[in-house]
Scaffold this active site. Structure first.
Site, PDB file in Angstrom:
ATOM      1  N   GLU A  33       0.838  -1.203   0.000  1.00 42.10           N
ATOM      2  CA  GLU A  33       0.000   0.000   0.000  1.00 42.10           C
ATOM      3  C   GLU A  33       0.873   1.254   0.000  1.00 42.10           C
ATOM      4  O   GLU A  33       1.781   1.367   0.826  1.00 42.10           O
ATOM      5  CB  GLU A  33      -0.903  -0.022   1.237  1.00 42.10           C
ATOM      6  N   GLU A  67      -5.087  -6.410   2.923  1.00 43.64           N
ATOM      7  CA  GLU A  67      -3.896  -7.127   3.404  1.00 43.64           C
ATOM      8  C   GLU A  67      -3.946  -8.614   3.103  1.00 43.64           C
ATOM      9  O   GLU A  67      -2.922  -9.224   2.776  1.00 43.64           O
ATOM     10  CB  GLU A  67      -3.684  -6.880   4.904  1.00 43.64           C
ATOM     11  N   ALA A  91       2.776  -3.711  11.245  1.00 43.25           N
ATOM     12  CA  ALA A  91       2.753  -5.155  11.492  1.00 43.25           C
ATOM     13  C   ALA A  91       1.408  -5.604  12.040  1.00 43.25           C
ATOM     14  O   ALA A  91       1.003  -6.751  11.851  1.00 43.25           O
ATOM     15  CB  ALA A  91       3.879  -5.542  12.447  1.00 43.25           C
ATOM     16  N   ASP A  92       0.715  -4.685  12.724  1.00 37.86           N
ATOM     17  CA  ASP A  92      -0.610  -5.000  13.273  1.00 37.86           C
ATOM     18  C   ASP A  92      -1.558  -5.503  12.182  1.00 37.86           C
ATOM     19  O   ASP A  92      -2.471  -6.272  12.446  1.00 37.86           O
ATOM     20  CB  ASP A  92      -1.214  -3.742  13.897  1.00 37.86           C
ATOM     21  N   HIS A 135      -1.497   0.050  16.128  1.00 43.64           N
ATOM     22  CA  HIS A 135      -0.412   0.464  15.230  1.00 43.64           C
ATOM     23  C   HIS A 135       0.938   0.402  15.941  1.00 43.64           C
ATOM     24  O   HIS A 135       1.890   1.047  15.498  1.00 43.64           O
ATOM     25  CB  HIS A 135      -0.638   1.880  14.695  1.00 43.64           C
TER      26      HIS A 135
END
Lengths: 344, 325
Positions: A33, A67, A91-92, A135
């Site tokens: 993204e 994702e 990474a969340d 986040h």
């Protein structure tokens, strides 16, 4: 190291790794993204900034906010002979892609009886940075629990470039965790409170084998194993303890899967004490896994129980004062070191 | 394996018979306690897999689901290796690591089946992306059931396939039930293919009990995908004759409904056409069933005579060992 080097941040070193690998292998491409939009971010932390100018937007492929789609596209492209580097902004967001990572990427080879390979890299920025609970997580521990995934965690610019190149060339899916406070991202993507370590990075091709820890500081009294940002907290604690006459050996594993047990065992054989430091929550985490492994392999060397210094079992809080309490710091590590030395 | 030569209709007939008899055979073996695991049988849906795969080239790929046997056979996975896989032998198409829900063989373009509903959709789109980037001209047919269209992964894959005009075809076999739940309880639309409009690509609904109809619908769809026109959603209306998996007595549907669908069975339907149009005699059609029965006997023997993996073989194949440069 021989040859010409350049001073780089981790973000720059990662960018160089991607650039060099994309130049040497047309199968390598990036998808994620906001990674290549002209006038955009170059990824959430600028790692891919400018790469679409050189490689075009087909190979620096901007995706929808999807994702699971990104991860699954990477799996499929890898199965079709490409070597994708996917990323998520935080990474969340990997949790949105868990089926693709855990059920598909990690298991296609096994389920096919070894006929398929999934050579993909999934990059993910981790670590608490006053962005609160969705986040700021450090979800590395989830992925070490998945057979079939490799997990890399560079803490220096030199390692970032060398490990990412190894990840791209590996025939297996690799989760590549990058700490947000270590990137050294510049401009409007700069991070408040960042450590942003810079280092000398060879401008030529080199790789770092997975499963080889590095001793960041030698010591004789206590071994500290720490990764990512915690390497720097451990080094700061070691510095402070040295003033009290306590010499800590600080080990950075660099990859969690495969994990270099031997280097830690050898160190513990010398120091007889072990502290493991991790920004992940405590229960079921990587630190506990290291502790279990080392007590099985090196119980005879240990002079005290292994101590874990981890985040507490809470989500990541927002308030900076709470976040500072939440993230393990040098003082917590120093206390743990003193604790294991005083154990009777 | 390239498609066997001969008249395409005869070839498709043989493929449907092979799938039907394979399913009947493994169902019996399972009930006799000779196969471990579970089975999701494909009987009733043969026209979908066979019609789709007939429209593909041998170099094209399919991705499959938990109900994988029919897709694998139609794409050319050997029945010997599939039977051996069900018997959990080393000669199985996945060496005993996969079983019924992970049938496939990369050698014939059948991706090891993905048994998470819609889990194969992003993977199929990603393969299509990979083929497109390498300009190989290959297309991917992504088999799903009706249930998959309600998964987020399907939505993400369909949208990405649309924006990039990827050479992937989403083949939705609507067999009216997700396990025991009727489709009407979980989808507001009458036609699942109407979902395609939301992604900006065509959707069509075909009679999934008619292999010619499926094949003829697929030919332009495959051509469109191969020439850069992008994906299509092909809904095949079909019916699974057996329960969802083992221990399913089908209490959620009526025997009358089952009889209605079985009256449209794709195999006798095509047999009637073959004989009426003079493509084959009744004797030739009957011979196909006998030949397939013999092929299955050989497959069972091959499987039973094949070695089991060693227990510790479970430790292999977690990682690819070498790092390519």
């Amino acid at each position: 190291m021989a040859g010409e080097t350049k001073t780089m941040t981790i973000a720059e070193a990662l960018r160089e790794a991607i650039r060099e690998e994309m130049r040497r292998d047309p199968r390598v491409f990036c998808l994620g993204e906001d990674i290549g939009i002209p006038g955009g971010f170059g990824g959430a932390f600028t790692v891919t900034l400018g790469l679409s100018d050189e490689f075009g937007r087909q190979r620096i492929l901007d995706t929808p906010i999807s994702e699971a789609g990104i991860a699954g596209m990477a799996v499929g492209a890898a199965l079709a002979g490409m070597r994708p580097i996917a990323d998520v902004q935080y990474a969340d967001f990997l949790f949105c892609a868990m089926d693709q990572l855990v059920n598909q990427a990690a298991k296609m080879r096994y389920m096919s009886g070894g006929k398929l390979t999934v050579p993909m890299v999934m990059r993910a920025p981790c670590g608490a940075t006053t962005r609160a609970a969705q986040h700021g997580q450090s979800p590395e521990s989830f992925f070490i629990h998945v057979p079939g995934l490799k997990v890399a965690c560079p803490s220096t610019a030199y390692d970032a470039k060398g490990l990412l190149k190894t990840a791209i060339r590996d025939d297996n899916p690799v989760l590549f965790f990058e700490h947000k406070l270590l990137y050294g991202s510049k401009g409007m993507r700069a991070e408040v409170g960042a450590l942003s370590p810079v280092g000398e990075v060879p401008i030529e091709d080199y790789t770092i084998p997975f499963g080889q820890a590095v001793v960041r500081r030698e010591g004789t009294d206590v071994t500290i194993v720490a990764k990512l940002r915690m390497v720097y907290e451990a080094l700061a604690a070691a510095e402070a303890l040295a003033a009290e006459g306590i010499e800590c050996e600080v080990i950075d594993p660099r990859t969690l899967v495969p994990f270099d047990t031997e280097t830690v065992v050898a160190s513990v054989a010398k120091t007889e004490h072990l502290v493991v430091v991790d920004e992940c929550p405590r229960t079921g985490g990587w630190a506990g896994e290291v502790a279990a492994e080392i007590q099985e392999k090196a119980f005879g060397h240990l002079d005290a129980p292994i101590h874990r210094v981890t985040a507490p079992d809470t989500p990541v809080p927002f308030a900076p004062v709470m976040e500072r309490f939440y993230v393990p710091g040098r003082d917590d590590i120093a206390r743990a070191v003193q604790g294991v030395l005083q154990w009777r | 394996m390239p498609q066997p030569p001969g008249d395409p209709l005869l070839r498709m007939y043989r493929q449907m018979v092979r799938i039907r008899q394979f399913e009947e055979t493994v169902s019996r073996l399972f009930l006799e306690g000779r196969l471990p695991g579970t089975l999701h049988l494909y009987a009733g849906q043969e026209a979908c897999a066979v019609g789709v795969c007939e429209a593909l080239k041998p170099t094209d790929w399919i991705t499959s689901t938990h109900r994988a046997h029919g897709h694998a056979i139609a794409k050319g996975v050997s029945m010997d290796s599939m039977m051996a896989e069900l018997f959990a032998r080393t000669t199985g198409c996945a060496g005993g690591y996969g079983g019924s829900m992970h049938m496939g063989d990369p050698a014939v373009g059948a991706l090891t089946a993905i048994a998470i509903v819609a889990g194969n959709a992003p993977v199929a789109a990603g393969m299509a992306l990979g083929f497109r980037m390498q300009a190989t001209g290959q297309v991917v047919a992504c088999f799903t059931g009706d249930g998959a269209l309600n998964e987020g992964a399907f939505h993400e894959a369909a949208n990405m396939a649309a924006i990039w005009d990827l050479p992937v075809i989403f083949v939705c076999e609507n067999n009216l039930y997700g396990a025991s739940t009727p489709i009407a309880e979980v989808v507001k639309l009458e036609r699942l293919s109407d979902r395609a409009a939301g992604y900006g690509f065509p959707g069509i609904t075909v009679d999934g009990m008619d292999v010619q109809a499926v094949y003829e619908a697929m030919v332009p769809v495959v051509e469109r995908a191969r020439t850069g026109g992008g994906p299509t959603l092909v809904e095949c209306l079909t019916y699974r004759y057996t329960g969802h998996s083992r221990n399913d007595t089908r209490g959620y549907r009526t025997r009358a409904e089952e009889a209605e669908w079985k009256a449209r069975d794709p195999i006798p339907r095509l047999a009637a056409h073959l004989t009426a149009s003079g493509i084959a005699t009744e004797a030739e059609v009957a011979a196909i069933a006998e030949e397939v029965a013999a092929e299955l006997e050989r497959a069972v023997r091959f499987a039973e005579e094949s070695p089991s993996p060693a227990p510790e073989d479970c430790l292999r194949h977690v990682f690819a060992e070498e790092v390519r440069g």
